[in-house]
Design a protein around this motif. Structure first.
Motif, PDB file in Angstrom:
ATOM      1  N   LYS A   1      -8.539   4.510   5.133  1.00  0.00           N
ATOM      2  CA  LYS A   1      -8.066   5.886   5.319  1.00  0.00           C
ATOM      3  C   LYS A   1      -6.847   6.177   4.439  1.00  0.00           C
ATOM      4  CE  LYS A   1      -9.752   6.279  10.094  1.00  0.00           C
ATOM      5  NZ  LYS A   1     -10.745   7.338   9.820  1.00  0.00           N
ATOM      6  N   ILE A   2      -6.062   5.158   4.161  1.00  0.00           N
ATOM      7  CA  ILE A   2      -4.901   5.323   3.283  1.00  0.00           C
ATOM      8  C   ILE A   2      -5.348   5.374   1.824  1.00  0.00           C
ATOM      9  CG2 ILE A   2      -2.809   4.188   2.429  1.00  0.00           C
ATOM     10  CD1 ILE A   2      -2.370   3.114   5.267  1.00  0.00           C
ATOM     11  N   ALA A   3      -6.321   4.549   1.470  1.00  0.00           N
ATOM     12  CA  ALA A   3      -6.755   4.450   0.072  1.00  0.00           C
ATOM     13  C   ALA A   3      -7.512   5.685  -0.393  1.00  0.00           C
ATOM     14  CB  ALA A   3      -7.631   3.208  -0.111  1.00  0.00           C
ATOM     15  N   PHE A   4      -8.272   6.319   0.505  1.00  0.00           N
ATOM     16  CA  PHE A   4      -9.097   7.459   0.103  1.00  0.00           C
ATOM     17  C   PHE A   4      -8.260   8.604  -0.457  1.00  0.00           C
ATOM     18  CE2 PHE A   4     -11.666  11.249   0.582  1.00  0.00           C
ATOM     19  CZ  PHE A   4     -12.933  10.833   0.181  1.00  0.00           C
ATOM     20  N   PRO A   5      -7.222   9.099   0.244  1.00  0.00           N
ATOM     21  CA  PRO A   5      -6.417  10.194  -0.333  1.00  0.00           C
ATOM     22  C   PRO A   5      -5.658   9.769  -1.590  1.00  0.00           C
ATOM     23  CG  PRO A   5      -5.475   9.443   1.744  1.00  0.00           C
ATOM     24  CD  PRO A   5      -6.820   8.814   1.624  1.00  0.00           C
ATOM     25  N   PHE A   6      -5.322   8.471  -1.705  1.00  0.00           N
ATOM     26  CA  PHE A   6      -4.682   8.018  -2.938  1.00  0.00           C
ATOM     27  C   PHE A   6      -5.623   8.259  -4.113  1.00  0.00           C
ATOM     28  CE2 PHE A   6      -3.759   5.038  -6.311  1.00  0.00           C
ATOM     29  CZ  PHE A   6      -2.378   5.109  -6.425  1.00  0.00           C
ATOM     30  N   ARG A   7      -6.882   7.887  -3.952  1.00  0.00           N
ATOM     31  CA  ARG A   7      -7.871   8.106  -5.004  1.00  0.00           C
ATOM     32  C   ARG A   7      -8.100   9.607  -5.225  1.00  0.00           C
ATOM     33  NH1 ARG A   7     -12.759   5.489  -2.635  1.00  0.00           N
ATOM     34  NH2 ARG A   7     -13.751   6.042  -4.610  1.00  0.00           N
TER      35      ARG A   7
ATOM     36  N   ALA B   1       8.758  15.005  -1.411  1.00  0.00           N
ATOM     37  CA  ALA B   1       7.819  13.972  -0.972  1.00  0.00           C
ATOM     38  C   ALA B   1       7.606  12.934  -2.070  1.00  0.00           C
ATOM     39  CB  ALA B   1       6.489  14.604  -0.585  1.00  0.00           C
ATOM     40  N   PHE B   2       7.508  13.404  -3.308  1.00  0.00           N
ATOM     41  CA  PHE B   2       7.277  12.484  -4.422  1.00  0.00           C
ATOM     42  C   PHE B   2       8.463  11.527  -4.586  1.00  0.00           C
ATOM     43  CE2 PHE B   2       7.124  11.070  -8.803  1.00  0.00           C
ATOM     44  CZ  PHE B   2       5.774  10.804  -8.981  1.00  0.00           C
ATOM     45  N   ARG B   3       9.656  12.060  -4.510  1.00  0.00           N
ATOM     46  CA  ARG B   3      10.848  11.212  -4.651  1.00  0.00           C
ATOM     47  C   ARG B   3      10.920  10.173  -3.539  1.00  0.00           C
ATOM     48  NH1 ARG B   3      13.381  16.160  -5.728  1.00  0.00           N
ATOM     49  NH2 ARG B   3      14.322  16.159  -3.638  1.00  0.00           N
ATOM     50  N   GLU B   4      10.548  10.590  -2.334  1.00  0.00           N
ATOM     51  CA  GLU B   4      10.583   9.662  -1.203  1.00  0.00           C
ATOM     52  C   GLU B   4       9.547   8.552  -1.355  1.00  0.00           C
ATOM     53  OE1 GLU B   4       9.837   9.693   3.637  1.00  0.00           O
ATOM     54  OE2 GLU B   4      10.272  11.577   2.585  1.00  0.00           O
ATOM     55  N   ALA B   5       8.365   8.916  -1.870  1.00  0.00           N
ATOM     56  CA  ALA B   5       7.297   7.922  -2.024  1.00  0.00           C
ATOM     57  C   ALA B   5       7.530   7.005  -3.216  1.00  0.00           C
ATOM     58  CB  ALA B   5       5.952   8.630  -2.173  1.00  0.00           C
ATOM     59  N   ASN B   6       8.062   7.559  -4.293  1.00  0.00           N
ATOM     60  CA  ASN B   6       8.247   6.802  -5.534  1.00  0.00           C
ATOM     61  C   ASN B   6       9.541   5.978  -5.482  1.00  0.00           C
ATOM     62  OD1 ASN B   6       8.940   7.619  -8.999  1.00  0.00           O
ATOM     63  ND2 ASN B   6       7.869   5.855  -8.190  1.00  0.00           N
ATOM     64  N   THR B   7       9.516   4.926  -4.671  1.00  0.00           N
ATOM     65  CA  THR B   7      10.714   4.122  -4.447  1.00  0.00           C
ATOM     66  C   THR B   7      11.175   3.392  -5.702  1.00  0.00           C
ATOM     67  OG1 THR B   7       9.294   2.321  -3.642  1.00  0.00           O
ATOM     68  CG2 THR B   7      10.243   3.814  -1.995  1.00  0.00           C
TER      69      THR B   7
ATOM     70  N   TRP C   1       2.394   4.200  -2.027  1.00  0.00           N
ATOM     71  CA  TRP C   1       1.648   5.198  -1.245  1.00  0.00           C
ATOM     72  C   TRP C   1       1.400   4.697   0.172  1.00  0.00           C
ATOM     73  CZ3 TRP C   1       0.409  10.078  -0.964  1.00  0.00           C
ATOM     74  CH2 TRP C   1      -0.661  10.482  -0.144  1.00  0.00           C
ATOM     75  N   LYS C   2       0.991   3.443   0.297  1.00  0.00           N
ATOM     76  CA  LYS C   2       0.735   2.871   1.620  1.00  0.00           C
ATOM     77  C   LYS C   2       1.988   2.898   2.479  1.00  0.00           C
ATOM     78  CE  LYS C   2      -0.916  -1.315   3.940  1.00  0.00           C
ATOM     79  NZ  LYS C   2      -1.449  -2.690   3.763  1.00  0.00           N
ATOM     80  N   ASP C   3       3.124   2.477   1.920  1.00  0.00           N
ATOM     81  CA  ASP C   3       4.390   2.483   2.670  1.00  0.00           C
ATOM     82  C   ASP C   3       4.763   3.910   3.084  1.00  0.00           C
ATOM     83  OD1 ASP C   3       4.576  -0.239   2.338  1.00  0.00           O
ATOM     84  OD2 ASP C   3       5.962  -0.122   0.633  1.00  0.00           O
ATOM     85  N   PHE C   4       4.543   4.860   2.181  1.00  0.00           N
ATOM     86  CA  PHE C   4       4.879   6.259   2.450  1.00  0.00           C
ATOM     87  C   PHE C   4       4.031   6.814   3.590  1.00  0.00           C
ATOM     88  CE2 PHE C   4       4.409  10.873   1.222  1.00  0.00           C
ATOM     89  CZ  PHE C   4       5.711  11.245   1.575  1.00  0.00           C
TER      90      PHE C   4
END
Length: 213
Positions: free
Chosen positions: A108-114, A156-162, A173-176
Motif C-alpha cells: 500500500k505504501i509502494a503503490f502511491p510511490f510508483r 510535504a516535500f521538504r518533510e519527506a525529503n530528509t 517515502w515509507k518513513d513519511f
C-alpha cells in the motif's frame, strides 16, 4: 439476474485460473471469479476483445471514454503490468489486491510511490508531486488556490525529503507515510474484503471451494 461462472465459460486472452491468482493475492478463488465477471463487463464495454483498453478504463472511472486525466492515466499504467497498452485479467486482480484490507502495508505504501514517480526514475521529484496533487484535486470536490496547493506540497516535500537532495527515495517515502498514515487511507477499499457479499448479483457456480467454507 445474477451472473453464473462455470468452467466452460468463454475465457478472455491470457486468462489465469482463480486458484493461481488466489495464491498470490488476498482474494479467495471464488472472489477472483466474481472479479472475472466485473472484468469481462469492463473489457467488453467498447472493444469486445476481453482486454481493458484505456478508453474503457476512462469510461469506467468517469462515464466518459474521452475524458483524460493524469491520475487515471497513471492508475491505468500501473494496472497494465505487462506494459502492452491493455489491462489483462491477472493484472486487474493483482492490482486490486493491493487495495484489499488484508494486503501488506508495504504494498500500500509502494503503490502511491510508483503513482507519483511519473518519469519512472525510482524517485519522486517536486514537480511530479505537484502534478499529481493537482490532478487529484481536479477529480475531487475540493477547490484550492494554486498558491495554497504549492505551499502545502512544498512543505510535504521538504518533510519527506530528509536527505535534502531534491528527490524522495522509496525509504524516505515509507518513513513519511508511516508518520502520516492518512496518506494511504484511500489505499484500502473495505468492500474488497468479501466481494461475493459486496456484489450480491454475482452468483458463483464454481469448482473451487474455499477452505473456510
Amino acid at each position: 439476474m445474477g451472473c453464473v461462472i462455470s468452467k466452460k465459460s468463454e475465457r478472455t486472452p491470457r486468462y489465469e485460473e482463480p486458484s493461481v491468482l488466489a495464491a498470490t493475492t488476498p482474494f479467495t478463488a471464488r472472489e477472483v471469479e466474481a472479479l472475472y465477471v466485473l472484468f469481462k463487463k469492463l473489457s467488453n464495454s467498447i472493444i469486445a476483445d476481453g482486454l481493458i483498453h484505456k478508453e474503457e478504463f476512462q469510461l469506467a472511472l468517469f462515464r466518459n471514454r474521452n475524458r483524460r486525466n493524469l491520475f487515471a492515466d497513471r492508475i491505468f499504467d500501473l494496472f497494465d503490468m505487462r506494459r502492452n497498452g491493455v489491462i489483462e485479467f491477472g493484472g486487474f486482480v493483482r492490482s486490486l489486491g493491493i487495495f484489499h484490507p488484508d494486503a501488506p502495508i508495504e504494498d500500500k505504501i509502494a503503490f502511491p510511490f510508483r503513482l507519483y514517480d511519473l518519469r519512472n526514475t525510482g524517485y519522486i521529484e517536486l514537480t511530479e508531486l505537484k502534478e499529481m496533487v493537482l490532478a487529484l484535486l481536479h477529480e475531487s470536490d475540493l477547490v484550492l488556490a494554486q498558491d495554497i496547493v504549492e505551499t502545502i506540497v512544498d512543505k510535504a516535500f521538504r518533510e519527506a525529503n530528509t536527505k535534502d537532495d531534491g528527490r524522495i527515495n522509496p525509504e524516505e517515502w515509507k518513513d513519511f507515510v508511516l508518520k502520516n498514515p492518512s496518506l494511504i487511507r484511500n489505499m484500502t477499499l473495505p468492500y474488497l474484503k468479501d466481494l461475493t457479499m459486496a456484489f450480491p448479483s454475482f452468483i458463483v457456480s464454481s469448482e473451487y471451494e474455499d477452505p473456510e467454507v
